[in-house]
Design an enzyme around this catalytic site. Structure first.
Site, PDB file in Angstrom:
ATOM      1  N   TYR A  81     -37.185  12.220  26.729  1.00 11.83           N
ATOM      2  CA  TYR A  81     -37.910  11.041  26.269  1.00 11.83           C
ATOM      3  C   TYR A  81     -36.947   9.990  25.720  1.00 11.83           C
ATOM      4  O   TYR A  81     -36.527  10.036  24.573  1.00 11.83           O
ATOM      5  CB  TYR A  81     -38.925  11.417  25.195  1.00 11.83           C
ATOM      6  CG  TYR A  81     -39.963  12.432  25.623  1.00 11.83           C
ATOM      7  CD1 TYR A  81     -40.257  12.663  26.960  1.00 11.83           C
ATOM      8  CD2 TYR A  81     -40.664  13.182  24.674  1.00 11.83           C
ATOM      9  CE1 TYR A  81     -41.200  13.600  27.347  1.00 11.83           C
ATOM     10  CE2 TYR A  81     -41.616  14.120  25.058  1.00 11.83           C
ATOM     11  CZ  TYR A  81     -41.868  14.323  26.395  1.00 11.83           C
ATOM     12  OH  TYR A  81     -42.808  15.258  26.771  1.00 11.83           O
ATOM     13  N   HIS A 119     -38.965  22.836  29.961  1.00 12.02           N
ATOM     14  CA  HIS A 119     -39.565  21.565  30.364  1.00 12.02           C
ATOM     15  C   HIS A 119     -39.568  21.409  31.889  1.00 12.02           C
ATOM     16  O   HIS A 119     -38.532  21.543  32.542  1.00 12.02           O
ATOM     17  CB  HIS A 119     -38.772  20.415  29.745  1.00 12.02           C
ATOM     18  CG  HIS A 119     -39.520  19.133  29.639  1.00 12.02           C
ATOM     19  ND1 HIS A 119     -38.955  17.958  29.197  1.00 12.02           N
ATOM     20  CD2 HIS A 119     -40.815  18.828  29.912  1.00 12.02           C
ATOM     21  CE1 HIS A 119     -39.848  16.998  29.180  1.00 12.02           C
ATOM     22  NE2 HIS A 119     -40.999  17.506  29.631  1.00 12.02           N
TER      23      HIS A 119
END
Length: 320
Positions: free
Chosen positions: A60, A145
């Site tokens: 992010y 992830h």
């Protein structure tokens, strides 16, 4: 360390997560830049609204989200919040590209690049790097992830075991996997001793793919669910779905738009706004511990809190 006990009897009321949690992708400048002051105000509002679980990731904003979340949480008592981050992408400096923009959805300079690394060594390094960016001594939850990404499927079992090893060593409290791939999640839940899954876009008013096998498997094996993407990229985030809404990160098709508008009509007939039903829907399943939503501004968080707390008559769920 044994797997953390997860009770599914009204789990979202008793678990430290709370019904509403905060996903901090927006603080990595997802789709548009957010200045530091706005990011700090958003996090302060989340805390004011009673949110105590914060999720972030190196992906992010090339670490920007982690740095912002960590700076805020360092001023809070450590036993009063839960924080998760993710592994799978290592961040490596590329100063020669600092004049360029990152080539993903994040509006940040390309002074760092992501490198896939699902090895045990890479996962440990990723955790260490995240702790440095966060400025914290520990994280409560560590997720693998996006294991659905091309090229890493064969490495998934070893990567999951590396997470479990970190938990057994006491370096993290809970471990899990975050993805929208229901088949991958079901396989891991069946074969690995994980605590949680982060389920994206697959248990919503528009997409209930996870309901048939994955959620029952989670209940049977004591695996908690953090549900994300409940607005399906935005189409369910408005009381009346818009023609230009996004679904599954792309333009909405006429059939999906018509479906969403039918759902909105049913909600309206019960005096409920569609986003309120979208937020609260999955919490009816006892394996869902919390719903994590993103917001780049304080007013968005306040609206999400109001929708999460809005009363919904039981009859609505049957009609939906």
């Amino acid at each position: 360390m044994a797997r953390a006990d997860v009770s599914f009897s009204n789990a979202h009321d008793t678990d430290p997560f709370g019904r509403l949690s905060y996903g901090a992708a927006a603080l990595g400048n997802l789709f548009q830049a957010v200045d530091d002051e706005t990011a700090a105000e958003t996090l302060a509002t989340a805390w004011e609204l009673g949110i105590r679980y914060f999720d972030t990731a190196p992906h992010y904003g090339l670490g920007l989200s982690e740095r912002r979340v960590g700076e805020f949480l360092r001023g809070k008592p450590r036993d009063e919040f839960q924080i998760s981050t993710k592994v799978g992408r290592l961040l490596e400096p590329t100063p020669e590209r600092a004049h360029l923009k990152d080539d993903t959805w994040f509006d940040v300079p390309a002074a760092t690049r992501r490198r896939w690394d699902y090895s045990a060594e890479g996962i440990r390094r990723s955790l260490e790097d995240s702790l440095d960016r966060l400025g914290l001594d520990s994280v409560d939850i560590l997720y693998l992830h996006d294991p659905e990404q091309f090229g890493v499927h064969a490495e998934i079992p070893g990567a999951v075991q590396a997470l479990i090893d970190l938990r057994e060593e006491g370096l993290v409290g809970r471990v899990g996997v975050g993805t929208s791939d229901v088949d991958i999640l079901r396989s891991i839940v069946r074969t690995a001793d994980i605590d949680l899954i982060m389920l994206s876009n697959r248990y919503t008013l528009l997409n209930r793919e996870a309901a048939d096998e994955l959620l029952p498997e989670c209940r049977e094996r004591g695996v908690g669910v953090v549900n994300v993407g409940v607005f399906n990229s935005g189409i369910l985030a408005s009381p009346t779905p818009r023609d230009d809404a996004h679904y599954e990160y792309g333009a909405v098709t006429p059939s999906v738009l018509a479906h969403a508008r039918r759902l909105a009509d049913v909600c309206r007939s019960h005096g409920v706004e569609l986003p309120a039903a979208a937020l609260q829907f999955s919490l009816r399943d006892p394996s869902v511990l919390t719903v994590a939503v993103g917001a780049g501004r304080a007013e968005q968080l306040r609206q999400n809190r109001a929708w999460m707390d809005a009363p919904i008559p039981e009859a609505l769920w049957g009609d939906l």
